[in-house]
Scaffold this motif. Sequence first.
Motif, PDB file in Angstrom:
ATOM      1  N   LEU A  43      18.358  21.270  20.893  1.00 19.76           N
ATOM      2  CA  LEU A  43      17.514  20.379  20.096  1.00 19.76           C
ATOM      3  C   LEU A  43      16.428  21.171  19.390  1.00 19.76           C
ATOM      4  CD1 LEU A  43      16.501  17.601  19.182  1.00 19.76           C
ATOM      5  CD2 LEU A  43      15.275  17.426  21.363  1.00 19.76           C
ATOM      6  N   ARG A  44      15.811  22.121  20.090  1.00 21.31           N
ATOM      7  CA  ARG A  44      14.771  22.943  19.461  1.00 21.31           C
ATOM      8  C   ARG A  44      15.322  23.679  18.242  1.00 21.31           C
ATOM      9  NH1 ARG A  44      12.887  25.115  23.544  1.00 21.31           N
ATOM     10  NH2 ARG A  44      10.754  24.290  23.619  1.00 21.31           N
ATOM     11  N   HIS A  45      16.490  24.309  18.408  1.00 18.55           N
ATOM     12  CA  HIS A  45      17.078  25.042  17.287  1.00 18.55           C
ATOM     13  C   HIS A  45      17.412  24.101  16.123  1.00 18.55           C
ATOM     14  CE1 HIS A  45      17.039  28.743  19.402  1.00 18.55           C
ATOM     15  NE2 HIS A  45      18.046  28.478  20.230  1.00 18.55           N
ATOM     16  N   ARG A  46      17.947  22.915  16.449  1.00 17.06           N
ATOM     17  CA  ARG A  46      18.302  21.953  15.402  1.00 17.06           C
ATOM     18  C   ARG A  46      17.074  21.518  14.608  1.00 17.06           C
ATOM     19  NH1 ARG A  46      22.668  18.244  14.827  1.00 17.06           N
ATOM     20  NH2 ARG A  46      22.146  16.497  13.447  1.00 17.06           N
ATOM     21  N   LEU A  47      15.994  21.220  15.325  1.00 16.99           N
ATOM     22  CA  LEU A  47      14.781  20.767  14.649  1.00 16.99           C
ATOM     23  C   LEU A  47      14.127  21.896  13.853  1.00 16.99           C
ATOM     24  CD1 LEU A  47      13.227  18.447  17.379  1.00 16.99           C
ATOM     25  CD2 LEU A  47      14.318  17.755  15.240  1.00 16.99           C
ATOM     26  N   LEU A  48      14.116  23.094  14.404  1.00 17.60           N
ATOM     27  CA  LEU A  48      13.544  24.226  13.674  1.00 17.60           C
ATOM     28  C   LEU A  48      14.348  24.514  12.407  1.00 17.60           C
ATOM     29  CD1 LEU A  48      12.672  26.647  16.610  1.00 17.60           C
ATOM     30  CD2 LEU A  48      11.030  25.523  15.083  1.00 17.60           C
ATOM     31  N   ASP A  49      15.675  24.467  12.515  1.00 19.52           N
ATOM     32  CA  ASP A  49      16.519  24.688  11.335  1.00 19.52           C
ATOM     33  C   ASP A  49      16.286  23.600  10.296  1.00 19.52           C
ATOM     34  OD1 ASP A  49      17.580  26.912  12.538  1.00 19.52           O
ATOM     35  OD2 ASP A  49      19.465  25.953  13.151  1.00 19.52           O
ATOM     36  N   GLY A  50      16.180  22.339  10.755  1.00 17.29           N
ATOM     37  CA  GLY A  50      15.948  21.245   9.826  1.00 17.29           C
ATOM     38  C   GLY A  50      14.597  21.340   9.147  1.00 17.29           C
ATOM     39  N   LEU A  51      13.591  21.735   9.909  1.00 19.00           N
ATOM     40  CA  LEU A  51      12.246  21.879   9.350  1.00 19.00           C
ATOM     41  C   LEU A  51      12.225  22.952   8.275  1.00 19.00           C
ATOM     42  CD1 LEU A  51       9.285  20.885   9.731  1.00 19.00           C
ATOM     43  CD2 LEU A  51       8.962  22.804  11.298  1.00 19.00           C
ATOM     44  N   ALA A  52      12.997  24.017   8.484  1.00 18.24           N
ATOM     45  CA  ALA A  52      13.019  25.115   7.524  1.00 18.24           C
ATOM     46  C   ALA A  52      13.870  24.799   6.298  1.00 18.24           C
ATOM     47  CB  ALA A  52      13.538  26.383   8.197  1.00 18.24           C
ATOM     48  N   ALA A  53      15.019  24.129   6.523  1.00 17.86           N
ATOM     49  CA  ALA A  53      15.971  23.937   5.431  1.00 17.86           C
ATOM     50  C   ALA A  53      15.725  22.673   4.623  1.00 17.86           C
ATOM     51  CB  ALA A  53      17.394  23.917   5.998  1.00 17.86           C
ATOM     52  N   ALA A  54      15.404  21.569   5.277  1.00 16.57           N
ATOM     53  CA  ALA A  54      15.262  20.286   4.567  1.00 16.57           C
ATOM     54  C   ALA A  54      14.261  19.403   5.294  1.00 16.57           C
ATOM     55  CB  ALA A  54      16.613  19.589   4.455  1.00 16.57           C
ATOM     56  N   PRO A  55      12.982  19.748   5.239  1.00  9.32           N
ATOM     57  CA  PRO A  55      11.978  18.978   5.998  1.00  9.32           C
ATOM     58  C   PRO A  55      11.917  17.509   5.605  1.00  9.32           C
ATOM     59  CG  PRO A  55      10.928  20.468   4.428  1.00  9.32           C
ATOM     60  CD  PRO A  55      12.373  20.838   4.479  1.00  9.32           C
ATOM     61  N   GLU A  56      12.334  17.174   4.384  1.00  4.76           N
ATOM     62  CA  GLU A  56      12.285  15.786   3.950  1.00  4.76           C
ATOM     63  C   GLU A  56      13.390  14.943   4.570  1.00  4.76           C
ATOM     64  OE1 GLU A  56      15.314  17.831   1.603  1.00  4.76           O
ATOM     65  OE2 GLU A  56      13.243  18.346   2.141  1.00  4.76           O
ATOM     66  N   ALA A  57      14.395  15.580   5.181  1.00  2.00           N
ATOM     67  CA  ALA A  57      15.539  14.854   5.720  1.00  2.00           C
ATOM     68  C   ALA A  57      15.383  14.501   7.187  1.00  2.00           C
ATOM     69  CB  ALA A  57      16.820  15.671   5.536  1.00  2.00           C
ATOM     70  N   VAL A  58      14.364  15.036   7.860  1.00  2.00           N
ATOM     71  CA  VAL A  58      14.150  14.755   9.276  1.00  2.00           C
ATOM     72  C   VAL A  58      12.723  14.252   9.475  1.00  2.00           C
ATOM     73  CG1 VAL A  58      14.122  15.664  11.620  1.00  2.00           C
ATOM     74  CG2 VAL A  58      15.802  16.515   9.983  1.00  2.00           C
ATOM     75  N   VAL A  59      12.595  13.089  10.089  1.00  2.00           N
ATOM     76  CA  VAL A  59      11.291  12.532  10.430  1.00  2.00           C
ATOM     77  C   VAL A  59      11.181  12.542  11.953  1.00  2.00           C
ATOM     78  CG1 VAL A  59       9.817  10.496  10.365  1.00  2.00           C
ATOM     79  CG2 VAL A  59      11.232  11.082   8.381  1.00  2.00           C
ATOM     80  N   ALA A  60      10.328  13.402  12.480  1.00  3.36           N
ATOM     81  CA  ALA A  60      10.126  13.474  13.930  1.00  3.36           C
ATOM     82  C   ALA A  60       8.719  13.017  14.249  1.00  3.36           C
ATOM     83  CB  ALA A  60      10.355  14.900  14.441  1.00  3.36           C
ATOM     84  N   VAL A  61       8.573  12.327  15.373  1.00  2.00           N
ATOM     85  CA  VAL A  61       7.281  11.770  15.751  1.00  2.00           C
ATOM     86  C   VAL A  61       7.130  11.855  17.266  1.00  2.00           C
ATOM     87  CG1 VAL A  61       8.227   9.429  15.865  1.00  2.00           C
ATOM     88  CG2 VAL A  61       5.767   9.750  15.547  1.00  2.00           C
ATOM     89  N   VAL A  62       5.912  12.121  17.714  1.00  2.17           N
ATOM     90  CA  VAL A  62       5.627  12.205  19.134  1.00  2.17           C
ATOM     91  C   VAL A  62       4.488  11.248  19.467  1.00  2.17           C
ATOM     92  CG1 VAL A  62       4.023  14.140  18.845  1.00  2.17           C
ATOM     93  CG2 VAL A  62       5.137  13.792  21.048  1.00  2.17           C
ATOM     94  N   ALA A  63       4.584  10.612  20.628  1.00  2.00           N
ATOM     95  CA  ALA A  63       3.528   9.716  21.098  1.00  2.00           C
ATOM     96  C   ALA A  63       2.672  10.468  22.102  1.00  2.00           C
ATOM     97  CB  ALA A  63       4.146   8.476  21.753  1.00  2.00           C
ATOM     98  N   LEU A  64       1.363  10.492  21.844  1.00  2.00           N
ATOM     99  CA  LEU A  64       0.422  11.215  22.694  1.00  2.00           C
ATOM    100  C   LEU A  64      -0.497  10.239  23.422  1.00  2.00           C
ATOM    101  CD1 LEU A  64      -0.686  14.093  20.274  1.00  2.00           C
ATOM    102  CD2 LEU A  64       1.057  14.196  22.077  1.00  2.00           C
ATOM    103  N   ALA A  65      -0.606  10.442  24.729  1.00  2.00           N
ATOM    104  CA  ALA A  65      -1.576   9.701  25.548  1.00  2.00           C
ATOM    105  C   ALA A  65      -2.633  10.714  25.952  1.00  2.00           C
ATOM    106  CB  ALA A  65      -0.913   9.099  26.772  1.00  2.00           C
ATOM    107  N   GLY A  66      -3.773  10.678  25.253  1.00  2.00           N
ATOM    108  CA  GLY A  66      -4.725  11.769  25.397  1.00  2.00           C
ATOM    109  C   GLY A  66      -4.095  13.008  24.791  1.00  2.00           C
TER     110      GLY A  66
END
Length: 234
Positions: free
Chosen positions: A127-150
Motif C-alpha cells: 500500500l505504501r508503494h502504491r500510494l507513493l507511486d500514485g502521489l508522484a505520477a498522478a496526484p489528482e487521481a488519488v484522494v487519501a484522507v486520514v482521521a486524527l484524534a489529537g
Amino acid sequence: MDHTAVLALYDRDMREGARPDGPTARIERTGADRAIHDQIACFTGLGRDFEWKLYGHDRPEDLGRRLAAAGFRAEPEETLMIGEVSRLVLDGEPPDGVRLVAVTDPAGIDLVVDVHERAFGTDGTRLRHRLLDGLAAAPEAVVAVVALAGGEAVSAARMELVPGTRFAGLWGGGTVEAWRGRGVYRALVAHRARVAAARGYRYLQVDASPMSRPILERLGFHALSTTTPYLYGG
C-alpha cells in the motif's frame, strides 16, 4: 437504481475499458484457461505473487473452480456496492475531537499505512508503494484522507478517480478498533463522496466487507454483485 443497467455500465467503464493502474501494468484480453496459464507464467517469471479478482457475475460460471484447480486460493468474498452520488446521504461528520486531514506527502502516507496495519492486521508495504507511486505520477487521481484524534491517526481511506469514466472507487477504509462504531468510517465516506461530486463523478464503487456493508446500505449504496480475491503464490 436500475441494478442491471448500472452493473453493465460499471463493467464497460471499469473492466472492459480498463486502463493500466501503474507504469508497470498492462491490459490483456484472452480466453479464460489461456489467461490463467499466461498470468501464472508471467508472475512466476517475475517472482511475484498476484491476485485475480473474480466477480460473481463473471463467465464462465466455473471460473472460480478453474482458478482453484490451477493453484489459486480464495479469500473471503466481498460485496460490490455502487451508490449514485446525488442520491447518497452525506450528512456524516467526524465525532467530537476528530478531524479529517488530506494526505499530500509521504508523511501523510505513513499515517495511512499505520492505520491500515493496525486496523486490518496486515503488512502495509505494498500500500505504501502504491500510494507513493500514485502521489508522484498522478496526484489528482488519488484522494487519501486520514482521521486524527489529537495527534493519533485512528482511521484512513482513499478514493481512486478514473479519468473518462463515471465511477470513483472507495478503498482502504479502516478504523482502529478503539474508534469503531463512532461514525468515523461514515464521515470518511461522506468526505470522499463530496470530493467525487465536485469533480463530476456520478457513481461511487466499493468492495464492501460484511462490517462496512450495513453502513453503506444506510448511506444509499446498492449491492450489485460480489467480488472474491483469488491469490496465487505466497
